[in-house]
Write an enzyme that holds these catalytic residues in place. Structure first.
Site, PDB file in Angstrom:
ATOM      1  N   GLN A  66      20.166 -55.238 -33.875  1.00  0.00           N
ATOM      2  CA  GLN A  66      19.170 -56.074 -33.192  1.00  0.00           C
ATOM      3  C   GLN A  66      17.914 -55.277 -32.887  1.00  0.00           C
ATOM      4  O   GLN A  66      17.009 -55.205 -33.697  1.00  0.00           O
ATOM      5  CB  GLN A  66      19.755 -56.676 -31.920  1.00  0.00           C
ATOM      6  N   ASP A  67      17.850 -54.642 -31.710  1.00  0.00           N
ATOM      7  CA  ASP A  67      16.732 -53.742 -31.456  1.00  0.00           C
ATOM      8  C   ASP A  67      17.286 -52.403 -30.985  1.00  0.00           C
ATOM      9  O   ASP A  67      18.476 -52.284 -30.699  1.00  0.00           O
ATOM     10  CB  ASP A  67      15.709 -54.338 -30.472  1.00  0.00           C
ATOM     11  N   PRO A  68      16.458 -51.350 -30.923  1.00  0.00           N
ATOM     12  CA  PRO A  68      16.975 -50.018 -30.600  1.00  0.00           C
ATOM     13  C   PRO A  68      17.605 -49.961 -29.203  1.00  0.00           C
ATOM     14  O   PRO A  68      17.301 -50.778 -28.332  1.00  0.00           O
ATOM     15  CB  PRO A  68      15.725 -49.128 -30.660  1.00  0.00           C
TER      16      PRO A  68
END
EC number: 3.2.2.27
Length: 223
Positions: A66-68
Site C-alpha cells: 500500500q504505502d511505506p
C-alpha cells in the site's frame, strides 16, 4: 532531492516521467522533503529503491503493497521490507510465517527484502512516500497513477510474471494485469487484522515457485 533508479527503468518509464501529473507530483514531493525535514519516508534516495534493485526484464514476481511504513527508520523503498537492524513489522512476520509453512524452510532473522529483490521480486507500494505517523498521507497526489502505469507496463511487456495481490487495495489492481499472460494470486492482507482470512495457508509462495519452474525461470530463494 536525489533519487536512484536502474538504467533500464529510465528507458521504460521515460514517457511517464515527462507527463504533467508526474511533474506536479515531483514538485509536491520536493516541497514535502524540504519543509518537513526528516518527517517524510523513505529517504529521498530510496523512493525508487524497488526500481533500482533489479532491471526491468529480470522481474519474475510482483508483490504490491500500500504505502511505506510511517514509523521512523522503517521504510526503505521496498514494499513490506525494513533494514536488517529494524524490528520485523507484524505483516512481514506473517509473510515469513506463511513462507516457512508453505516452503518448509527457515526464513532469515531480519526483514531486509533486498535479498528477494535482487533475485527478481519487484516489491512495489502503490504510494511511494508517506509523512511520519500519518498513513496514507500521500494518497491521491499522483503516485497511484504512476504505479498503475508501472503495473500495466509490466503486464504488457513481460511474460509469465507472478502477481501477488494481498488485501483489497492490491486486489483492485487485478484489472491492470493480463490474466492470459501471467499468474495472478489473490488473498487477504498479511496484517494481523486479516492474515487469518486467507493469507495464512494461501500457499502463494509454493504456487509462485511451481509457476516459475513450469516456465523455465530460475527459482527464487524466499528465505
Amino acid at each position: 532531492m536525489k533519487v536512484k533508479i536502474e538504467e533500464s527503468w529510465k528507458e521504460v518509464l521515460n514517457n511517464e516521467f515527462n507527463k504533467g501529473y508526474f511533474k506536479k507530483l515531483v514538485k509536491f514531493i520536493k516541497h514535502e522533503y524540504k519543509t518537513k525535514k526528516g518527517k517524510i519516508f523513505p529517504p529521498p534516495k530510496l523512493i525508487f529503491n524497488a526500481f533500482d534493485s533489479l532491471p526491468f526484464k529480470d522481474i519474475k514476481v510482483v508483490i504490491i503493497g500500500q504505502d511505506p511504513y510511517h514509523g521512523k527508520n522503517q521504510a526503505n523503498g521496498l514494499a513490506f521490507s525494513v533494514d536488517s537492524e529494524i524490528k520485523i513489522p507484524p505483516s512481514l512476520q506473517n509473510i515469513f510465517k506463511e513462507i516457512e509453512k508453505s516452503l518448509k524452510i527457515k526464513t532469515l532473522p531480519n526483514g531486509d527484502l533486498k535479498r528477494w529483490a535482487i533475485q527478481g521480486v519487484f516489491l512495489i507500494n502503490t504510494i511511494l512516500t508517506v509523512e511520519e505517523g500519518k498513513p496514507s498521507s500521500h494518497k491521491d497526489i499522483g503516485w497511484e497513477i504512476f504505479t498503475d502505469e508501472v503495473i500495466k507496463i509490466i503486464s504488457k511487456n513481460l511474460e509469465n510474471i507472478v502477481f501477488m495481490l494481498w488485501g483489497n487495495l492490491a486486489r483492485s489492481k487485478k484489472k491492470l494485469i493480463n490474466p492470459t499472460k501471467h499468474l495472478i494470486l489473490e488473498t487477504s492482507h498479511p496484517s494481523p487484522y486479516s492474515a487469518n482470512n486467507g493469507f495464512l495457508g494461501s500457499n502463494h509462495f509454493s504456487d509462485a515457485l511451481n509457476y516459475l519452474k513450469q516456465h523455465n525461470k530460475n527459482k527464487i530463494n524466499f528465505q
